[in-house]
Design a protein around this motif. Structure first.
Motif, PDB file in Angstrom:
ATOM      1  N   PHE A   1       0.830  -1.205   0.000  1.00  0.00           N
ATOM      2  CA  PHE A   1       0.000   0.000   0.000  1.00  0.00           C
ATOM      3  C   PHE A   1       0.868   1.261   0.000  1.00  0.00           C
ATOM      4  O   PHE A   1       0.635   2.191  -0.775  1.00  0.00           O
ATOM      5  N   GLU A   2       1.889   1.290   0.853  1.00  0.00           N
ATOM      6  CA  GLU A   2       2.749   2.470   0.933  1.00  0.00           C
ATOM      7  C   GLU A   2       3.569   2.665  -0.341  1.00  0.00           C
ATOM      8  O   GLU A   2       3.793   3.797  -0.778  1.00  0.00           O
ATOM      9  N   ASP A   3       4.023   1.575  -0.950  1.00  0.00           N
ATOM     10  CA  ASP A   3       4.756   1.690  -2.213  1.00  0.00           C
ATOM     11  C   ASP A   3       3.863   2.268  -3.307  1.00  0.00           C
ATOM     12  O   ASP A   3       4.310   3.087  -4.120  1.00  0.00           O
ATOM     13  N   GLN A   4       2.613   1.840  -3.341  1.00  0.00           N
ATOM     14  CA  GLN A   4       1.690   2.353  -4.349  1.00  0.00           C
ATOM     15  C   GLN A   4       1.442   3.844  -4.152  1.00  0.00           C
ATOM     16  O   GLN A   4       1.421   4.616  -5.118  1.00  0.00           O
ATOM     17  N   LEU A   5       1.278   4.280  -2.915  1.00  0.00           N
ATOM     18  CA  LEU A   5       1.074   5.708  -2.634  1.00  0.00           C
ATOM     19  C   LEU A   5       2.320   6.522  -2.956  1.00  0.00           C
ATOM     20  O   LEU A   5       2.233   7.637  -3.496  1.00  0.00           O
ATOM     21  N   ALA A   6       3.491   5.981  -2.626  1.00  0.00           N
ATOM     22  CA  ALA A   6       4.734   6.739  -2.801  1.00  0.00           C
ATOM     23  C   ALA A   6       5.044   7.014  -4.254  1.00  0.00           C
ATOM     24  O   ALA A   6       5.763   7.972  -4.576  1.00  0.00           O
ATOM     25  N   CYS A   7       4.506   6.204  -5.147  1.00  0.00           N
ATOM     26  CA  CYS A   7       4.794   6.375  -6.569  1.00  0.00           C
ATOM     27  C   CYS A   7       3.730   7.208  -7.276  1.00  0.00           C
ATOM     28  O   CYS A   7       3.877   7.565  -8.447  1.00  0.00           O
ATOM     29  N   ALA A   8       2.670   7.568  -6.573  1.00  0.00           N
ATOM     30  CA  ALA A   8       1.506   8.184  -7.209  1.00  0.00           C
ATOM     31  C   ALA A   8       1.710   9.654  -7.543  1.00  0.00           C
ATOM     32  O   ALA A   8       2.354  10.397  -6.803  1.00  0.00           O
ATOM     33  N   ASP A   9       1.119  10.062  -8.679  1.00  0.00           N
ATOM     34  CA  ASP A   9       1.013  11.475  -9.037  1.00  0.00           C
ATOM     35  C   ASP A   9      -0.361  12.027  -8.686  1.00  0.00           C
ATOM     36  O   ASP A   9      -0.546  13.236  -8.548  1.00  0.00           O
TER      37      ASP A   9
END
Length: 334
Positions: free
Chosen positions: A161-169
């Motif tokens: 979940f955190e990896d997905q958020l960290a990459c988001a624009d």
């Protein structure tokens, strides 16, 4: 040469990624949009749903399904050849959507846009993260007291979940209608605190968003990787050994409501993260879709069974490693 913009759609299991893809394709505003859809299990449900939805201007070969593995792990073997084939078409797409599996890490995929074979021809217009507001509010991705009591504990759900958020624009705080105003404000604030400065959070229901907002971000995310940290930055690779998936084939179902009640019990008992698939209902000419995120279950008839198509009831089960497959199958086949 103009680079073809590509939008990477990430988000945990059941957040609403496929619904977002369908919305964007239905409102394509005359653009030729191609879709690459990836699923964790070896049975493609999402791609089948999109292919059968009858979107005007969307040909069968505009939807490419890559099943049985996460794109973040199969970049060289599957993703790059697929992208090259799309770009080499006589009429290449105006925009490409990539729907990753709910367990995929987006950063390795974004890195792949630096590969020499495609780097001059395509760019990451933006990474959209779809978030299940109700799941966040319920603490699905937070450490349990038992986990916190263990030294050096891992929380694989939280890491993904955190990896997905960290990459988001951009983040879609989806299923916002499932929370009251106070819960939604709290969840929105907690989510914003986890994001890079400047990443916008949009509240959505059923992933409905104006394509003019979601597409055309011009983020060139492949040139901004250092600002998108990952739990796996120091590792040569990663795996998904913390999760598993399997499919169950059932006979024709006489009473979908009774099966739903049984599914709810099994999901709760075994802490199943995601369950989805199709049912053949006795006496009904149409296929019945089942979608479950935790114990939240939706089902509907989507299309008639096609001539020559096997009337099979098949469900995909996804959860953390250690699911009692035999017990789950026995309960659902009873």
């Amino acid at each position: 040469m103009r680079k073809v913009p590509t939008t990477v759609i990430t988000g945990f299991l059941g957040a609403g990624k496929t619904t977002l893809v369908r919305h964007l394709m239905e409102n394509n505003q005359g653009r030729r949009i191609a879709l690459i859809v990836n699923e964790f299990g070896d049975v493609g449900v999402d791609g089948d749903l999109l292919a059968s939805c009858g979107i005007e201007g969307c040909a069968d070969d505009d939807i490419i399904e890559l099943a049985n593995g996460c794109l973040c792990c199969t970049v060289a073997d599957e993703f790059l050849p697929t992208m090259q084939a799309l770009l080499d078409r006589p009429n290449p797409p105006d925009h490409i959507l990539i729907e990753t599996s709910g367990l995929a890490l987006p950063k390795p995929l974004v890195k792949a846009f630096h590969w020499p074979e495609i780097r001059s021809r395509v760019t990451v217009d933006g990474v959209l993260a779809v978030v299940d507001a109700a799941a966040v509010a319920a603490g699905r991705f937070a450490d349990t007291p038992e986990q916190m009591a263990q030294p050096d504990h891992d929380n694989p759900l939280e890491e993904v979940f955190e990896d997905q958020l960290a990459c988001a624009d951009m983040v879609l705080l989806n299923k916002s209608d499932l929370l009251d105003a106070a819960q939604l404000d709290t969840t929105h604030g907690e989510l914003t605190a986890k994001l890079r400065p400047g990443v916008r959070v949009i509240r959505t229901s059923r992933s409905a968003i104006d394509p003019l907002i979601a597409l055309g971000l011009s983020a060139a995310a492949e040139d901004d990787l250092a600002a998108r940290p990952s739990h796996h930055d120091t590792e040569d690779g990663h795996d998904h050994d913390d999760f598993e998936s399997f499919a169950i084939t059932l006979a024709e179902v006489a009473d979908p409501a009774a099966l739903e009640a049984r599914l709810s019990q099994v999901i709760a008992l075994h802490d199943i993260l995601r369950l989805k698939g199709f049912l053949a209902v006795s006496g009904k000419p149409a296929r019945h879709v089942v979608q479950a995120v935790g114990t939240r279950i939706e089902r509907w008839f989507d299309r008639p069974w096609q001539a020559g198509e096997d009337r099979l009831s098949r469900l995909v089960v996804i959860g953390e490693k250690g699911l009692d497959r035999a017990a789950i199958e026995a309960a659902l086949l009873a």
